[in-house]
Motif scaffolding. Structure first.
Motif, PDB file in Angstrom:
ATOM      1  N   ILE A 174       0.867  -1.171   0.000  1.00 20.52           N
ATOM      2  CA  ILE A 174       0.000   0.000   0.000  1.00 20.52           C
ATOM      3  C   ILE A 174       0.906   1.224   0.000  1.00 20.52           C
ATOM      4  CG2 ILE A 174      -1.823   1.262   1.189  1.00 20.52           C
ATOM      5  CD1 ILE A 174      -2.557  -1.465   2.519  1.00 20.52           C
ATOM      6  N   GLN A 175       0.866   1.948  -1.103  1.00 17.44           N
ATOM      7  CA  GLN A 175       1.641   3.177  -1.213  1.00 17.44           C
ATOM      8  C   GLN A 175       0.761   4.311  -0.720  1.00 17.44           C
ATOM      9  OE1 GLN A 175       2.904   4.215  -5.165  1.00 17.44           O
ATOM     10  NE2 GLN A 175       4.039   6.001  -4.471  1.00 17.44           N
ATOM     11  N   THR A 176       1.316   5.120   0.173  1.00 16.02           N
ATOM     12  CA  THR A 176       0.547   6.246   0.693  1.00 16.02           C
ATOM     13  C   THR A 176       1.044   7.535   0.054  1.00 16.02           C
ATOM     14  OG1 THR A 176       1.985   6.594   2.611  1.00 16.02           O
ATOM     15  CG2 THR A 176       0.146   5.033   2.863  1.00 16.02           C
ATOM     16  N   LYS A 177       0.199   8.539   0.109  1.00 11.66           N
ATOM     17  CA  LYS A 177       0.496   9.821  -0.544  1.00 11.66           C
ATOM     18  C   LYS A 177       1.604  10.573   0.177  1.00 11.66           C
ATOM     19  CE  LYS A 177      -3.568  10.885  -3.082  1.00 11.66           C
ATOM     20  NZ  LYS A 177      -4.492  11.906  -3.476  1.00 11.66           N
ATOM     21  N   SER A 178       2.432  11.174  -0.615  1.00 13.25           N
ATOM     22  CA  SER A 178       3.477  12.055  -0.112  1.00 13.25           C
ATOM     23  C   SER A 178       3.031  13.487  -0.357  1.00 13.25           C
ATOM     24  CB  SER A 178       4.771  11.775  -0.865  1.00 13.25           C
ATOM     25  OG  SER A 178       5.755  12.699  -0.488  1.00 13.25           O
ATOM     26  N   ARG A 179       3.190  14.300   0.652  1.00 13.54           N
ATOM     27  CA  ARG A 179       2.885  15.722   0.555  1.00 13.54           C
ATOM     28  C   ARG A 179       4.025  16.467   1.223  1.00 13.54           C
ATOM     29  NH1 ARG A 179      -3.027  14.588   2.827  1.00 13.54           N
ATOM     30  NH2 ARG A 179      -3.985  13.831   0.914  1.00 13.54           N
ATOM     31  N   PRO A 180       4.116  17.775   1.034  1.00 11.33           N
ATOM     32  CA  PRO A 180       5.204  18.509   1.694  1.00 11.33           C
ATOM     33  C   PRO A 180       5.190  18.349   3.222  1.00 11.33           C
ATOM     34  CG  PRO A 180       4.233  19.860  -0.006  1.00 11.33           C
ATOM     35  CD  PRO A 180       3.364  18.634   0.111  1.00 11.33           C
ATOM     36  N   ASP A 181       4.015  18.103   3.807  1.00 11.09           N
ATOM     37  CA  ASP A 181       3.921  18.008   5.265  1.00 11.09           C
ATOM     38  C   ASP A 181       3.782  16.578   5.781  1.00 11.09           C
ATOM     39  OD1 ASP A 181       1.392  17.702   4.142  1.00 11.09           O
ATOM     40  OD2 ASP A 181       0.371  18.622   5.840  1.00 11.09           O
ATOM     41  N   ILE A 182       3.806  15.581   4.895  1.00 15.92           N
ATOM     42  CA  ILE A 182       3.677  14.185   5.329  1.00 15.92           C
ATOM     43  C   ILE A 182       4.465  13.296   4.371  1.00 15.92           C
ATOM     44  CG2 ILE A 182       1.534  13.739   4.056  1.00 15.92           C
ATOM     45  CD1 ILE A 182       0.629  12.062   6.491  1.00 15.92           C
ATOM     46  N   VAL A 183       5.244  12.392   4.944  1.00 19.03           N
ATOM     47  CA  VAL A 183       6.085  11.509   4.147  1.00 19.03           C
ATOM     48  C   VAL A 183       5.237  10.402   3.510  1.00 19.03           C
ATOM     49  CG1 VAL A 183       6.721   9.863   5.977  1.00 19.03           C
ATOM     50  CG2 VAL A 183       8.324  10.324   4.132  1.00 19.03           C
ATOM     51  N   GLY A 184       5.600  10.014   2.305  1.00 26.44           N
ATOM     52  CA  GLY A 184       4.957   8.879   1.664  1.00 26.44           C
ATOM     53  C   GLY A 184       5.570   7.582   2.172  1.00 26.44           C
ATOM     54  N   THR A 185       4.800   6.505   2.095  1.00 31.09           N
ATOM     55  CA  THR A 185       5.310   5.213   2.546  1.00 31.09           C
ATOM     56  C   THR A 185       4.941   4.112   1.562  1.00 31.09           C
ATOM     57  OG1 THR A 185       3.344   4.522   3.803  1.00 31.09           O
ATOM     58  CG2 THR A 185       4.971   5.869   4.976  1.00 31.09           C
ATOM     59  N   PHE A 186       5.651   3.009   1.682  1.00 30.78           N
ATOM     60  CA  PHE A 186       5.275   1.747   1.077  1.00 30.78           C
ATOM     61  C   PHE A 186       5.072   0.808   2.251  1.00 30.78           C
ATOM     62  CE2 PHE A 186       7.826   3.704  -2.331  1.00 30.78           C
ATOM     63  CZ  PHE A 186       6.910   3.633  -3.371  1.00 30.78           C
ATOM     64  N   CYS A 187       3.821   0.432   2.497  1.00 29.39           N
ATOM     65  CA  CYS A 187       3.455  -0.409   3.631  1.00 29.39           C
ATOM     66  C   CYS A 187       3.281  -1.846   3.126  1.00 29.39           C
ATOM     67  CB  CYS A 187       2.165   0.138   4.242  1.00 29.39           C
ATOM     68  SG  CYS A 187       1.651  -0.681   5.738  1.00 29.39           S
ATOM     69  N   TYR A 188       4.193  -2.739   3.503  1.00 26.93           N
ATOM     70  CA  TYR A 188       4.206  -4.129   3.042  1.00 26.93           C
ATOM     71  C   TYR A 188       3.465  -5.018   4.037  1.00 26.93           C
ATOM     72  CZ  TYR A 188       7.802  -3.165  -0.488  1.00 26.93           C
ATOM     73  OH  TYR A 188       8.495  -2.710  -1.574  1.00 26.93           O
ATOM     74  N   VAL A 189       2.298  -5.508   3.623  1.00 29.79           N
ATOM     75  CA  VAL A 189       1.460  -6.361   4.463  1.00 29.79           C
ATOM     76  C   VAL A 189       1.430  -7.748   3.842  1.00 29.79           C
ATOM     77  CG1 VAL A 189      -0.855  -6.642   5.432  1.00 29.79           C
ATOM     78  CG2 VAL A 189       0.059  -4.348   5.047  1.00 29.79           C
ATOM     79  N   LYS A 190       1.586  -8.788   4.660  1.00 29.80           N
ATOM     80  CA  LYS A 190       1.529 -10.156   4.135  1.00 29.80           C
ATOM     81  C   LYS A 190       0.197 -10.380   3.440  1.00 29.80           C
ATOM     82  CE  LYS A 190       4.561 -12.204   7.565  1.00 29.80           C
ATOM     83  NZ  LYS A 190       4.622 -13.092   8.735  1.00 29.80           N
ATOM     84  N   ALA A 191       0.279 -10.916   2.231  1.00 25.07           N
ATOM     85  CA  ALA A 191      -0.938 -11.160   1.445  1.00 25.07           C
ATOM     86  C   ALA A 191      -1.693 -12.342   2.030  1.00 25.07           C
ATOM     87  CB  ALA A 191      -0.576 -11.430  -0.014  1.00 25.07           C
ATOM     88  N   SER A 192      -2.942 -12.119   2.344  1.00 23.12           N
ATOM     89  CA  SER A 192      -3.853 -13.181   2.779  1.00 23.12           C
ATOM     90  C   SER A 192      -5.190 -12.893   2.112  1.00 23.12           C
ATOM     91  CB  SER A 192      -4.005 -13.177   4.304  1.00 23.12           C
ATOM     92  OG  SER A 192      -4.711 -12.023   4.723  1.00 23.12           O
ATOM     93  N   ASP A 193      -6.087 -13.865   2.142  1.00 25.12           N
ATOM     94  CA  ASP A 193      -7.398 -13.646   1.527  1.00 25.12           C
ATOM     95  C   ASP A 193      -8.131 -12.474   2.179  1.00 25.12           C
ATOM     96  OD1 ASP A 193      -6.976 -15.686  -0.266  1.00 25.12           O
ATOM     97  OD2 ASP A 193      -8.072 -17.182   0.907  1.00 25.12           O
ATOM     98  N   ALA A 194      -8.044 -12.377   3.507  1.00 27.88           N
ATOM     99  CA  ALA A 194      -8.738 -11.289   4.212  1.00 27.88           C
ATOM    100  C   ALA A 194      -8.146  -9.929   3.829  1.00 27.88           C
ATOM    101  CB  ALA A 194      -8.645 -11.493   5.720  1.00 27.88           C
ATOM    102  N   ILE A 195      -6.820  -9.852   3.761  1.00 25.99           N
ATOM    103  CA  ILE A 195      -6.173  -8.589   3.379  1.00 25.99           C
ATOM    104  C   ILE A 195      -6.533  -8.230   1.948  1.00 25.99           C
ATOM    105  CG2 ILE A 195      -3.922  -7.523   2.880  1.00 25.99           C
ATOM    106  CD1 ILE A 195      -4.608  -7.495   5.833  1.00 25.99           C
ATOM    107  N   LYS A 196      -6.505  -9.207   1.056  1.00 28.70           N
ATOM    108  CA  LYS A 196      -6.840  -8.936  -0.349  1.00 28.70           C
ATOM    109  C   LYS A 196      -8.266  -8.409  -0.478  1.00 28.70           C
ATOM    110  CE  LYS A 196      -3.616 -12.110  -2.526  1.00 28.70           C
ATOM    111  NZ  LYS A 196      -3.440 -13.287  -3.366  1.00 28.70           N
ATOM    112  N   ARG A 197      -9.197  -9.008   0.263  1.00 32.77           N
ATOM    113  CA  ARG A 197     -10.584  -8.524   0.227  1.00 32.77           C
ATOM    114  C   ARG A 197     -10.656  -7.084   0.718  1.00 32.77           C
ATOM    115  NH1 ARG A 197     -11.635 -13.725   1.953  1.00 32.77           N
ATOM    116  NH2 ARG A 197     -11.761 -13.078   4.122  1.00 32.77           N
ATOM    117  N   TYR A 198      -9.938  -6.793   1.802  1.00 29.73           N
ATOM    118  CA  TYR A 198      -9.958  -5.445   2.354  1.00 29.73           C
ATOM    119  C   TYR A 198      -9.364  -4.437   1.372  1.00 29.73           C
ATOM    120  CZ  TYR A 198      -8.707  -1.366   5.095  1.00 29.73           C
ATOM    121  OH  TYR A 198      -8.556  -0.073   5.530  1.00 29.73           O
ATOM    122  N   VAL A 199      -8.194  -4.733   0.812  1.00 32.27           N
ATOM    123  CA  VAL A 199      -7.550  -3.745  -0.052  1.00 32.27           C
ATOM    124  C   VAL A 199      -8.300  -3.553  -1.363  1.00 32.27           C
ATOM    125  CG1 VAL A 199      -5.265  -4.036   0.969  1.00 32.27           C
ATOM    126  CG2 VAL A 199      -5.862  -5.342  -1.067  1.00 32.27           C
TER     127      VAL A 199
END
Length: 150
Positions: free
Chosen positions: A94-119
């Motif tokens: 999950i890549q999050t938005k980068s703005r001048p006042d907030i850093v962007g991230t790459f959030c690595y979550v283990k893929a599972s069926d529940a996570i896939k449904r959520y994302v």
């Protein structure tokens, strides 16, 4: 104006296409159970971190490298706006938005069926809470790996 729009798009394309040497899909050994109960550092995705890693930051590469060494291994729990979601080497990224006042991230979550449904329900600008270990940086974004969603 074109540069401000084109630069983030170019960065996403490069990040998606170019494989990283350390992008093996392996976690650092912190389990989801340990991560869920791990104490969180006081680091925030705003302030000094955002200023250092912003695309328009006046910080030099050596300053970013020093900041990366200082924050690597810290456990953070940040509420951030979604930019994009992809799948890579057994992780949902999950890549999050980068703005001048907030850093962007790459959030690595283990893929599972529940996570896939959520994302699958996530849209740009939806807020997620990502808790995990700072593994380093990529394209001036903080990599949080492994991570869980709260």
């Amino acid at each position: 104006m074109v540069v401000l729009i084109g630069l983030p798009v170019f960065a996403v394309v490069v990040y998606t296409i170019v494989p990283k040497q350390n992008d093996t899909g392996k976690s650092t050994g912190v389990s989801d159970v340990k991560l869920a109960s791990a104490p969180v550092s006081s680091l925030a995705p705003t302030g000094d971190i955002a200023e250092t890693f912003s695309f328009l930051s006046p910080a030099t590469q050596i300053q970013r490298d020093e900041k990366e060494r200082a924050i690597k291994g810290k456990i953070v729990e940040w509420k951030l706006p979604v930019y994009n979601v992809s799948e890579r080497n057994g992780f949902i990224v999950i890549q999050t938005k980068s703005r001048p006042d907030i850093v962007g991230t790459f959030c690595y979550v283990k893929a599972s069926d529940a996570i896939k449904r959520y994302v699958l329900s996530l849209r740009e600008n939806d807020l997620i809470t990502c808790k995990g270990e700072i593994a380093g940086t990529a394209m001036r974004n903080i990599e949080i790996r492994p991570a869980i969603l709260r």
